[in-house]
Design an enzyme around this catalytic site. Sequence first.
Site, PDB file in Angstrom:
ATOM      1  CB  CYS A 104      10.549  -1.704   1.812  1.00  0.00           C
ATOM      2  SG  CYS A 104      10.624  -1.339   0.075  1.00  0.00           S
TER       3      CYS A 104
ATOM      4  CB  SER B 187       5.626  -7.748   5.949  1.00  0.00           C
ATOM      5  OG  SER B 187       4.890  -8.945   5.890  1.00  0.00           O
ATOM      6  CB  THR B 188      10.542  -9.988   6.225  1.00  0.00           C
ATOM      7  OG1 THR B 188      11.351  -9.059   5.483  1.00  0.00           O
ATOM      8  CG2 THR B 188      11.338 -11.257   6.441  1.00  0.00           C
TER       9      THR B 188
ATOM     10  CD  GLN C 277       2.357   0.583   9.324  1.00  0.00           C
ATOM     11  OE1 GLN C 277       1.938  -0.557   9.182  1.00  0.00           O
ATOM     12  NE2 GLN C 277       3.590   0.819   9.755  1.00  0.00           N
TER      13      GLN C 277
ATOM     14  CD  GLU D  22      11.162  -4.405  -2.439  1.00  0.00           C
ATOM     15  OE1 GLU D  22      11.555  -4.483  -1.251  1.00  0.00           O
ATOM     16  OE2 GLU D  22      10.478  -3.478  -2.871  1.00  0.00           O
TER      17      GLU D  22
ATOM     18  CD  GLU E 233      10.132  -2.696   6.907  1.00  0.00           C
ATOM     19  OE1 GLU E 233       9.591  -3.820   6.880  1.00  0.00           O
ATOM     20  OE2 GLU E 233      10.503  -2.086   5.885  1.00  0.00           O
TER      21      GLU E 233
ATOM     22  CD1 TRP F 104      -0.469  -1.662   3.079  1.00  0.00           C
ATOM     23  CD2 TRP F 104       0.474   0.335   3.399  1.00  0.00           C
ATOM     24  NE1 TRP F 104       0.223  -1.712   4.269  1.00  0.00           N
ATOM     25  CE2 TRP F 104       0.804  -0.497   4.495  1.00  0.00           C
ATOM     26  CE3 TRP F 104       0.957   1.642   3.395  1.00  0.00           C
ATOM     27  CZ2 TRP F 104       1.603  -0.071   5.562  1.00  0.00           C
ATOM     28  CZ3 TRP F 104       1.758   2.073   4.457  1.00  0.00           C
ATOM     29  CH2 TRP F 104       2.071   1.219   5.524  1.00  0.00           C
TER      30      TRP F 104
ATOM     31  CE  LYS G  61      -4.029  -9.013  -1.932  1.00  0.00           C
ATOM     32  NZ  LYS G  61      -4.420  -7.780  -1.233  1.00  0.00           N
ATOM     33  N   PRO G  62      -3.949  -5.491  -5.718  1.00  0.00           N
ATOM     34  CG  PRO G  62      -5.531  -3.797  -6.067  1.00  0.00           C
ATOM     35  CD  PRO G  62      -5.173  -5.206  -6.471  1.00  0.00           C
ATOM     36  CB  ALA G  63      -2.313  -2.864  -0.512  1.00  0.00           C
TER      37      ALA G  63
END
Lengths: 299, 495
Positions: free
Chosen positions: B306, B251-252, B353, B272, B403, B174, B198-200
Amino acid sequence: MATAISNRLEVLKTYKIYIGGQFPRTESGRFYSPVSPSGKKLANVCLCSRKDFRDAVVSARGAFGGWSGRAAFNRSQILYRMAEMLEGRKAQFMEELVLQGSSKSNAEKEVNLATDRLIYYAGWCDKFQQLFSAVNPVASSHFNFSVPEPTGVVSIIAPQGDSLLGLVSVIAPVIAGGNTCIVLASETKPLCSVTFAEVLHSSDLPSGVVNILTGMPSELIPHFVDHMDVNAMIYCEKVPAVQKTIREKSANNLKRIHFYDNINWNTDAGQSPYFIQDCQEIKTTWHPVENIAGAGGGY
Amino acid sequence: MATKKKSNTLKLKFDTAWPYAPAPESRSAAQIKDRYELFINGEWQAPLSKKYFGTINPATEEKLSEVAMANAADVDKAVKAARNAYEKTWRKISAKERAKYIFRIARIIQEKARELAIIETLDGGKPIRESRDFDVPTAANHFFYYAGWADKLEYAFLNKKAEPLGVAGQIIPWNFPLLMAAWKIAPALATGNTVVLKPAETTPLTALKLAEIIQEADLPPGVVNILTGAGETGAAIVNHPDINKIAFTGSTDVGKIIQRAVAGTNKRVTLELGGKAANIIFEDAPLDQAVEGVINGIFFNQGHVCCAGSRLYVQESVAKQVIRKLKDRMESLIVGDPLDKNTDIGAINSKQQLATINKYLQIGRSEGAEMYESACKLPNKGFWCRPTIFTNVAQSNRIAQEEIFGPVLSILTFRTDDEVIEKANNSPYGLSAGVWTDKGSKIFNMTKRMRAGVIWANTFNKFDPTSPFGGYKESGFGREGGLHGLLPYVELKNI
């Protein structure tokens, strides 16, 4: 005289493993006895443990900075030296290959190919970077370039079939690119791999760059892929269940995984700079270019 | 909340003499429908799930529109459309024509740049200045760059033939909604793949606008399919058996879930993921420029980046000076209405967030670090976070290791090159890094030894379609952008 010679007792070789430039026995004290296709016992070979692997990772990590920091030209010379040493021990490798079930002519072919493969990758050491790098024409006033850098410590399960050629084919591109590695030799045909460690040992290859273990893939694969200080893993067999496990476990630290399960190492398809690229990361660097008062390109 | 400073240095005042008058961008230049369906096979199709969810403006919490919630059956429909388009049209048309379609998309994005920028800002909360000057033009340029590759792939991979993989499932975050869609779609199309994207969940609108553009560009039906939804939709894409390639930015943690989910399949993956970039200032650096770079590095896009420079390492001899300058500069940042052209820092993307960021502010304080926030006023509605720095941070503190993905900077100090390299590399991440020094040989010493995929020397947070982007270690694998961004979408065959 003649009877004296024929009565001479042959000196058998103890096949040990290669960690950090030394030839220890497995810390586990265990061994196994692979046999030739005709049923003859080949040797008592170390049945390596998780601890041996962990020790090997420590030496591989320790060697990484020095090896990756060396001049590419120097790495090239060392790989060439490995080829020279291998050539000089041709008879010994042929003998071991024959013991493991090769015909004499196939054994000779395999040693020749392995030597040539080392020379092939010796030549690539200081050239692949130019192939895989780029100067990027960014729109802003910056100088920007991308270069490959070694991924780090690589764990490798060597091809089970080609005892020497397979081993050389997976090690050479990894170390040509500046990585260090831990290799598990072919389970059923481990003799050449231990002898190959002696070649490495006499080739000015810094200790820890290549570490060679013998033992059971089924026991060691989970550790090869679990270890958090290993950056990439190579596996060469087409065994779906094992591949699945490897990929699942690789997620723990996002290891780069490569399955070389469809490659005929006996042909030219078994060598390519793209094998080097597999264990490289691309690093992109930016720096501003001074552009005082909109100065143009004139001289 | 700003702490009173006891030092005798003069405090710069920014809020009196020359206040900025409001300069809002007009909302009327953007058209947002009340409801969006799924974009499958070149048409807008109602979701089989029959469900919709709202998307809000995080700066005002008002509802902008509602979008369809794709379920596994919708995903299956989209994958079938993509497979059909791959087999019947996209892999068959000449590369030259493929290129022209992608060029068309780039051009229409440019034509609609203003509308896209406004919607990006409304849906995501980022300042209009950034949407207008960065997100949208860079997205258009990305399509333009990869369009040109489509008929030149034989020059990209020496001695190999590059073939498409098939259907690519792409899941994007996003923080740069349209730009990430461009990063994913452009190289996939150029190399001959078809796409299910697929977008966020919180920022679906510009991707849906992109679907309209793709329709307008007359791209053959099914070549690009865009499905809105949530985590469940993403999981259905990852697990669909007829997808050949997964490209994920996020996210990781989720990246690792994806890597586990594709085990046992032949799906190719690029990830990524997160980062905790070290930004290093040496005492010989041009400090004012470095401070600007640090501000840009951590506060660009509210720190929802990121590759944000979220760990600042300052050489001890200049630490006091740098921190002083940083605090002064922070006070001059304009936080507020994202649609205002003067705004530097917009709204936090979502309530969730904001809660994450606030959690880390709490953790930072309880770990003993010293917190400083700018004294700016925050709007009453919406999700907001003041630009914040932590000093006296220890390497082992969670705010130096994890992060945060918000406008929060952790500041640490060092004395020697070797020490700072050790500290900078002491992270499971390796996405980006920065170094500030006036000495060329020192720059290369640092850039060479830092284990990260993108390194900015005397600059930060620069991006370009020609420049590969992606991480080392747990920041993921694969590159996006440039020549290297083609590799994740092709299979190299022997000639």
